[in-house]
Motif scaffolding. Structure first.
Motif, PDB file in Angstrom:
ATOM      1  N   MET A   1      32.653  55.249  28.646  1.00 42.66           N
ATOM      2  CA  MET A   1      33.357  53.989  28.801  1.00 42.66           C
ATOM      3  C   MET A   1      32.926  53.361  30.123  1.00 42.66           C
ATOM      4  N   PRO A   2      32.205  52.267  30.084  1.00 41.25           N
ATOM      5  CA  PRO A   2      31.749  51.607  31.311  1.00 41.25           C
ATOM      6  C   PRO A   2      32.918  50.939  32.049  1.00 41.25           C
ATOM      7  N   ARG A   3      32.793  50.954  33.366  1.00 43.85           N
ATOM      8  CA  ARG A   3      33.833  50.312  34.181  1.00 43.85           C
ATOM      9  C   ARG A   3      33.483  48.845  34.375  1.00 43.85           C
ATOM     10  N   ASP A   4      34.501  48.018  34.549  1.00 45.63           N
ATOM     11  CA  ASP A   4      34.245  46.601  34.776  1.00 45.63           C
ATOM     12  C   ASP A   4      33.892  46.364  36.251  1.00 45.63           C
ATOM     13  N   THR A   5      33.282  45.235  36.530  1.00 45.72           N
ATOM     14  CA  THR A   5      32.812  44.945  37.889  1.00 45.72           C
ATOM     15  C   THR A   5      33.966  44.813  38.882  1.00 45.72           C
ATOM     16  N   SER A   7      36.733  46.536  38.956  1.00 45.02           N
ATOM     17  CA  SER A   7      37.146  47.892  39.328  1.00 45.02           C
ATOM     18  C   SER A   7      36.162  48.488  40.324  1.00 45.02           C
ATOM     19  N   ILE A   8      34.889  48.275  40.085  1.00 50.73           N
ATOM     20  CA  ILE A   8      33.856  48.790  40.995  1.00 50.73           C
ATOM     21  C   ILE A   8      33.975  48.114  42.358  1.00 50.73           C
TER      22      ILE A   8
END
Length: 73
Positions: A1-5, A7-8
């Protein structure tokens, strides 16, 4: 599951703030005046302990006896 920008970016900002706080703390701890004050307080505290005080008195008395002995020989 990729994290959204977002959150990063929040994680990066949090890490940056933590690093800045750490650097601030290190600069306070390594301040030469503060190091001198801390060392002086530790030495005064240690020297006021009875065993250390008696040892210093004994060493001073020994030095005084040796100096007087050297003078009057």
């Amino acid at each position: 599951m990729p994290r959204d920008t977002e959150s990063i970016e929040r994680d990066i900002e949090q890490a940056r703030n933590q690093l800045a706080a750490t650097l601030d703390e290190l600069s306070v701890r390594t301040n030469p005046k503060r190091l001198l004050e801390t060392t002086k307080a530790a030495l005064v505290s240690k020297a006021s302990e009875p065993p250390v005080t008696f040892a210093l008195i004994g060493a001073g008395a020994l030095v005084a006896v040796l100096v007087l002995r050297k003078i009057f020989r």
